[in-house]
Every structure is written in structure tokens, then in C-alpha cells.
Motif scaffolding. Structure first.
Motif, PDB file in Angstrom:
ATOM      1  N   PHE A 108      56.992 -22.885  46.400  1.00 23.69           N
ATOM      2  CA  PHE A 108      55.639 -23.137  46.879  1.00 23.69           C
ATOM      3  C   PHE A 108      54.588 -22.708  45.846  1.00 23.69           C
ATOM      4  CE2 PHE A 108      51.895 -22.044  49.518  1.00 23.69           C
ATOM      5  CZ  PHE A 108      51.738 -23.238  50.215  1.00 23.69           C
ATOM      6  N   PHE A 109      54.824 -21.568  45.180  1.00 22.48           N
ATOM      7  CA  PHE A 109      53.798 -21.006  44.309  1.00 22.48           C
ATOM      8  C   PHE A 109      53.988 -21.292  42.822  1.00 22.48           C
ATOM      9  CE2 PHE A 109      53.304 -18.128  48.015  1.00 22.48           C
ATOM     10  CZ  PHE A 109      51.946 -18.321  48.239  1.00 22.48           C
ATOM     11  N   LYS A 114      52.405 -18.818  37.126  1.00 23.69           N
ATOM     12  CA  LYS A 114      53.455 -18.562  36.144  1.00 23.69           C
ATOM     13  C   LYS A 114      54.023 -17.158  36.328  1.00 23.69           C
ATOM     14  CE  LYS A 114      54.352 -18.561  31.162  1.00 23.69           C
ATOM     15  NZ  LYS A 114      53.756 -18.776  29.804  1.00 23.69           N
ATOM     16  N   HIS A 115      53.225 -16.254  36.844  1.00 24.80           N
ATOM     17  CA  HIS A 115      53.615 -14.854  36.970  1.00 24.80           C
ATOM     18  C   HIS A 115      53.605 -14.445  38.444  1.00 24.80           C
ATOM     19  CE1 HIS A 115      52.988 -14.694  32.631  1.00 24.80           C
ATOM     20  NE2 HIS A 115      51.807 -15.254  32.842  1.00 24.80           N
ATOM     21  N   ILE A 116      54.802 -14.206  38.996  1.00 25.78           N
ATOM     22  CA  ILE A 116      54.959 -13.781  40.388  1.00 25.78           C
ATOM     23  C   ILE A 116      55.905 -12.593  40.422  1.00 25.78           C
ATOM     24  CG2 ILE A 116      55.583 -14.462  42.736  1.00 25.78           C
ATOM     25  CD1 ILE A 116      55.308 -17.371  41.902  1.00 25.78           C
ATOM     26  N   LEU A 167      49.100 -19.007  52.212  1.00 24.79           N
ATOM     27  CA  LEU A 167      47.961 -18.922  51.310  1.00 24.79           C
ATOM     28  C   LEU A 167      47.580 -20.311  50.803  1.00 24.79           C
ATOM     29  CD1 LEU A 167      46.155 -16.750  49.887  1.00 24.79           C
ATOM     30  CD2 LEU A 167      47.696 -16.978  47.922  1.00 24.79           C
ATOM     31  N   ASN A 168      46.368 -20.702  51.081  1.00 22.79           N
ATOM     32  CA  ASN A 168      45.860 -22.001  50.630  1.00 22.79           C
ATOM     33  C   ASN A 168      45.312 -21.843  49.204  1.00 22.79           C
ATOM     34  OD1 ASN A 168      44.761 -24.526  50.349  1.00 22.79           O
ATOM     35  ND2 ASN A 168      43.447 -24.418  52.154  1.00 22.79           N
ATOM     36  N   ILE A 330      54.555 -27.911  52.353  1.00 18.03           N
ATOM     37  CA  ILE A 330      54.556 -28.731  51.135  1.00 18.03           C
ATOM     38  C   ILE A 330      53.601 -29.912  51.293  1.00 18.03           C
ATOM     39  CG2 ILE A 330      55.952 -30.208  49.660  1.00 18.03           C
ATOM     40  CD1 ILE A 330      56.458 -27.225  49.265  1.00 18.03           C
ATOM     41  N   LYS A 331      53.574 -30.498  52.489  1.00 18.07           N
ATOM     42  CA  LYS A 331      52.662 -31.610  52.758  1.00 18.07           C
ATOM     43  C   LYS A 331      51.214 -31.135  52.666  1.00 18.07           C
ATOM     44  CE  LYS A 331      51.544 -35.101  56.250  1.00 18.07           C
ATOM     45  NZ  LYS A 331      51.890 -35.622  57.607  1.00 18.07           N
ATOM     46  N   TRP A 332      50.925 -29.993  53.271  1.00 13.07           N
ATOM     47  CA  TRP A 332      49.575 -29.426  53.195  1.00 13.07           C
ATOM     48  C   TRP A 332      49.176 -29.173  51.748  1.00 13.07           C
ATOM     49  CZ3 TRP A 332      50.223 -25.053  57.373  1.00 13.07           C
ATOM     50  CH2 TRP A 332      50.126 -25.613  58.648  1.00 13.07           C
TER      51      TRP A 332
END
Length: 349
Positions: A108-109, A114-116, A167-168, A330-332
Motif C-alpha cells: 500500500f505504501f 521509499k523509507h518505511i 492513511l490517505n 487499493i481502489k481508493w
């Protein structure tokens, strides 16, 4: 034997009764909005407040927050269209039973971030860093935030969230200013540091790691921030408890944040972080999340998709364990990226 009332008298009595009933109904409806959702009154030292202006540093006594137009695209992105911003996303788990969501959270992110880094309690799964502090309820979550800041010093900004937050991020990163502190913009509770008896008030103040721990260590935080309390929190001895499930710190505020949180590490998360975020930044250095949705215990958690729209900054709590919710997410995400013409390039360094 008494005779029956004449028809005219009965009609008159009926009209009088009808008028009384209509009057009572109108009176009830006039008073009803003030009674809806009413809870037991709190003392003056423990009121619920809401910030109703993105630029305001003071607290307002109006707890309803109406939708505001979304702000313009982040000024840092406007000014640095060819630059790159090194942003770290910190995702915090309270319980190991939800590590099955790590793979989806990455999916998702990672198109943007790049950094999680993931932090959670032992036993950890692959890709999750073990928390130094055991915190199964999340009441001392700031200890792990501090740990993440210490482990990862070389970033331009730090965005943290719980694993139960939707998180949007295309909306947030398109409309929020990366030079400002981001905070929650709806209801929170305030309390006087000098109130001797919080036992009858909310859960935020009843635990040993709330007011007692706060009072014992309050004078240990730098005086410069204690002096900001009247302006930032509304009263010389005021303190707040505010949801902080999502927050953002630019690098320039990290040192000040640490200087407040360090002496208050054994105080409840909502109190420490809710207050620190408001004390480290001046009114024009703070920005409010746009229309976040919190689902308490009113049945909404079972159908969170009914409350989403592209302008909602985040929703909490939302566990992304079901395939249905993952597919919807994923759709959102695709919908919001198209709406905001979102590009990942700015965050790819």
C-alpha cells in the motif's frame, strides 16, 4: 344521571389538547439539539475543546468541526518542484497478532514511501523491529516514536501512524505543508495541572501514568515550552490529552519534541504527544489534518467504507486484515492519486 357534554364543548376541549401537544412538541425540538449526544458535565478544569481554525493557536469551546476546503498544494512542493524530500514513515504495532498485515502495508505504501520502518513487540516477524518497551495497549507509544527518531536521524521529516490507521497519503502529501507540524483537529480533553481530584473525570486522567506522573515531572521540561502553555493550550496551568495516532514532525522540530517527551516518557501517550506537538510549534507552524474519521464503539467499525471520501485524511481504527478492505483500499488509493494528480517522484530520494 349526568348528561353528556355538548358536542361544542368536546370539540373545544379537543382543540385545547391539540394546541398543548403541538406546543410541547415544538419546545422539545427546540431543546433537542442541545441534548443530543450529551454526556455528564465535566468540571471547568476538564472540558472538551476543538480547534476550529487551521491557523489558531488557541482552543475554542465549540466541539463541532465542520469541513473546510482543502488547503493548497504543499508550499515545499510548490517551491521545490525538482527537489526531493527524504521522508520516513514509521508504522507502530501494539500486538504481534497483526503482523500478517505487514506485507499488505508495504504494498500500500511503498509506491510512494521509499523509507518505511515497522516497530512491534516480540516475537517479531521479518521486517519488523522489536520494541524496546513492552506496551500492549499503546499507552506509552511515544517511547517507540522516540526510539525510531533515534534510530533514524538523517531524514527531512517523520510521519508516524499506528498499524490500525487507514492513511490517505496522496491527499495528505498533496495538501499538507512538510515544513509544519501536523496534528489532529477534532475533540480532545483539557485538564488543569493543579486540580487535586481527577477521579471523576475521563479515562485520560485516572491512571497512575496520567496526571500523577505528569505533575511529578512537568517542571523537568524546558521552561521555554512551559511558558508557551497559556497561548498554545489556553490557560497557564492547562494540559491536554489528544489522539495522536497519526502525526508528522519536520526535522527542525525533532530536538524540541525530544526535549519535552524525554522527561515525560512515563506519562500517557495522548497527554505527552498531544501537548508536545502543540508546544513545540507556533500557531503558524502547525497544520491540522483535514476531516479525520474516528470510529469509537458505535458500530461504524464494521462498515468503515461508508465513511470514506477522498478528502478524509485518515480513518482510525481500521485493521487491514480482510481481503475485502484491502481491495477497497487499493481502489481508493487509485482514485485519490488521480484526483490530486499525485506523483511519487518528490519522495523517492
Amino acid at each position: 344521571v349526568k348528561s353528556a357534554s355538548p358536542p361544542g364543548a368536546r370539540r373545544l376541549l379537543w382543540v385545547v389538547q391539540l394546541c398543548v401537544a403541538v406546543f410541547l412538541l415544538v419546545l422539545h425540538n427546540v431543546q433537542r439539539p442541545a441534548l443530543l449526544g450529551r454526556k455528564l458535565p465535566l468540571p471547568a478544569s476538564a472540558r472538551r475543546y476543538s480547534l476550529d481554525s487551521p491557523s489558531s493557536g488557541l482552543l475554542k469551546t465549540n466541539s463541532s468541526v465542520t469541513s473546510r476546503p482543502l488547503p493548497q498544494r504543499s508550499s515545499i512542493q510548490q517551491k521545490n518542484t525538482t527537489a526531493c524530500f527524504k521522508l520516513l514513515l514509521i508504522i507502530l504495532f501494539n500486538l504481534p497478532g497483526h503482523y500478517d498485515n505487514v506485507a499488505f502495508l508495504r504494498k500500500f505504501f511503498e509506491p510512494t514511501f521509499k523509507h518505511i520502518v515497522f516497530y512491534g513487540p516480540r516475537p517479531v516477524t521479518e521486517g519488523v523491529r522489536p520494541k524496546v518497551f513492552l506496551d500492549p495497549v499503546g499507552w506509552l507509544q511515544h517511547k517507540t516514536v522516540m526510539e525510531a527518531l533515534k534510530d533514524n536521524p538523517d531524514y527531512d521529516g517523520y510521519l508516524w501512524m499506528g498499524d490500525d490507521v487507514w492513511l490517505n497519503y496522496p491527499q495528505i502529501l498533496s495538501t499538507m505543508d512538510l515544513n509544519k507540524v501536523w496534528i489532529y483537529n477534532k475533540d480532545f480533553f483539557t485538564h488543569s495541572l493543579n486540580n487535586p481530584d481527577p477521579a471523576h473525570e475521563g479515562w485520560q486522567w485516572n491512571e497512575a501514568f496520567s496526571l500523577p506522573a505528569l505533575r511529578a515531572n512537568w517542571n523537568k521540561i524546558p521552561k521555554i515550552f512551559r511558558d508557551r502553555v497559556p497561548t498554545a493550550l489556553g490557560s497557564p496551568d492547562m494540559i491536554i490529552a489528544a489522539p495522536s495516532d497519526v502525526a508528522y514532525l519536520p526535522k527542525r522540530f525533532v530536538k524540541d519534541f525530544v526535549s519535552i517527551v524525554t522527561p515525560l516518557q512515563d506519562v500517557m501517550f495522548e497527554i505527552v504527544v498531544g501537548s508536545a506537538l502543540r508546544l513545540i510549534a507556533k500557531p503558524d507552524e502547525k497544520q491540522l489534518f483535514h476531516d479525520p474519521q474516528y470510529f469509537w464503539y458505535d458500530g461504524k467499525r464494521g462498515h468503515v467504507w461508508d465513511f470514506w471520501n477522498s478528502n478524509v485524511s485518515f480513518m482510525h481504527p481500521v485493521k487491514l486484515g480482510s481481503q475485502k478492505l484491502r481491495d477497497i483500499s487499493i481502489k481508493w488509493l487509485t482514485t485519490v492519486k488521480q484526483k490530486f494528480n499525485f506523483s511519487n517522484d518528490f519522495f523517492k530520494c
